[in-house]
Design a protein around this motif. Structure first.
Motif, short mmCIF file in Angstrom:
data_model
loop_
_atom_site.label_atom_id
_atom_site.label_comp_id
_atom_site.label_asym_id
_atom_site.label_seq_id
_atom_site.Cartn_x
_atom_site.Cartn_y
_atom_site.Cartn_z
N THR A 147 4.01 4.94 9.96
CA THR A 147 3.85 4.31 8.56
C THR A 147 5.39 4.46 7.95
OG1 THR A 147 3.99 6.81 7.58
CG2 THR A 147 1.76 5.66 8.10
N LYS A 187 -4.78 10.12 -8.97
CA LYS A 187 -3.57 9.48 -8.06
C LYS A 187 -3.61 9.35 -6.89
CE LYS A 187 -0.02 11.83 -11.33
NZ LYS A 187 0.94 12.60 -11.54
N VAL A 225 6.82 6.60 6.47
CA VAL A 225 7.01 7.62 5.21
C VAL A 225 7.15 9.00 5.63
CG1 VAL A 225 5.53 8.31 3.53
CG2 VAL A 225 5.17 6.08 4.12
N GLU A 230 3.07 11.21 -6.97
CA GLU A 230 2.88 9.72 -7.41
C GLU A 230 1.57 9.40 -7.07
OE1 GLU A 230 3.93 10.33 -3.28
OE2 GLU A 230 4.48 11.51 -5.12
N GLU A 231 1.02 8.09 -7.58
CA GLU A 231 -0.10 7.38 -7.26
C GLU A 231 0.01 6.92 -5.68
OE1 GLU A 231 -1.80 4.44 -9.74
OE2 GLU A 231 -1.34 5.68 -11.58
N VAL A 232 -0.86 7.38 -4.99
CA VAL A 232 -1.01 6.68 -3.54
C VAL A 232 -2.26 6.17 -3.26
CG1 VAL A 232 0.63 8.55 -2.79
CG2 VAL A 232 -1.73 9.24 -2.60
N ASP A 233 -2.48 5.13 -2.28
CA ASP A 233 -3.65 4.52 -1.90
C ASP A 233 -4.30 5.41 -0.81
OD1 ASP A 233 -3.45 2.09 -3.48
OD2 ASP A 233 -1.60 1.73 -2.49
N MET A 258 0.76 -1.20 -0.01
CA MET A 258 -0.17 0.03 -0.12
C MET A 258 0.99 1.29 -0.06
SD MET A 258 -2.92 1.31 2.50
CE MET A 258 -2.35 -0.10 3.99
N LYS A 259 0.77 1.94 -0.98
CA LYS A 259 1.64 3.34 -1.03
C LYS A 259 0.89 4.39 -0.20
CE LYS A 259 4.44 5.85 -3.28
NZ LYS A 259 5.99 5.99 -2.92
N THR A 260 1.68 5.05 0.63
CA THR A 260 1.13 6.05 1.43
C THR A 260 1.92 7.40 1.32
OG1 THR A 260 0.67 4.27 2.98
CG2 THR A 260 0.56 6.65 3.94
N ALA A 261 1.35 8.43 1.61
CA ALA A 261 1.84 9.91 1.23
C ALA A 261 1.37 10.47 2.77
CB ALA A 261 1.66 10.72 0.07
N SER A 264 4.35 9.89 10.47
CA SER A 264 5.59 9.27 9.56
C SER A 264 6.24 8.15 10.56
CB SER A 264 6.43 10.53 9.58
OG SER A 264 7.77 10.06 9.10
#
Length: 136
Positions: A25, A69, A27, A38-41, A1-4, A22
């Motif tokens: 996660t 995204k 991140v 970027e694409e994030v979930d 899972m992509k997180t920002a 942070s």
């Protein structure tokens, strides 16, 4: 899972809270000056209430978000008087067709002598638990 993680902080409270997000996660927390390219979930978005509203810089950041995204936004916030920034942020994100998670984290924020020391250690521990629950 992509997180920002993005946040806006005038007083340092949101920065402190974003650093906790942070930590949980793994991140890096970035200010709202850094676009999401970027694409994030999940985008964790930290904002606060200043004089009954979210800051224009948060509004400007939301205006840059691409619904192709960003799949889901999780809000975290603090405020001395109002219950949270969630409804204001949600309204702006929904206009951009970006999903907003119904789960949010909010704690009291310090305003001069009101709620002195907030967010405090307990608030930050509660935020850790909240974020862990989101990403698990």
């Amino acid at each position: 899972m992509k997180t920002a993680i993005r946040y806006f902080s005038k007083t340092g409270h949101m920065k402190k809270m974003a650093e906790v997000v942070s930590e949980v996660t793994g991140v890096k927390a970035e200010t709202t000056n850094i676009p999401v390219t970027e694409e994030v979930d999940i985008l964790f978005l930290g904002s606060a209430i200043y004089v009954a509203g979210i800051d224009d810089k948060v509004k400007e950041f939301i205006a840059t978000l691409d619904n192709k995204k960003v799949k889901n936004v999780v809000c975290f916030s603090s405020a001395a008087i109002l219950p949270s920034s969630y409804s204001q942020v949600k309204q702006l994100l929904e206009k951009r067709n970006i999903h907003v998670d119904e789960r949010e984290f909010h704690c009291r924020g310090q305003l001069t002598v009101m709620h002195k020391g907030r967010p405090n250690k307990e608030d930050l521990n509660n935020l850790r638990k909240f974020v862990a629950g989101i990403i698990s």
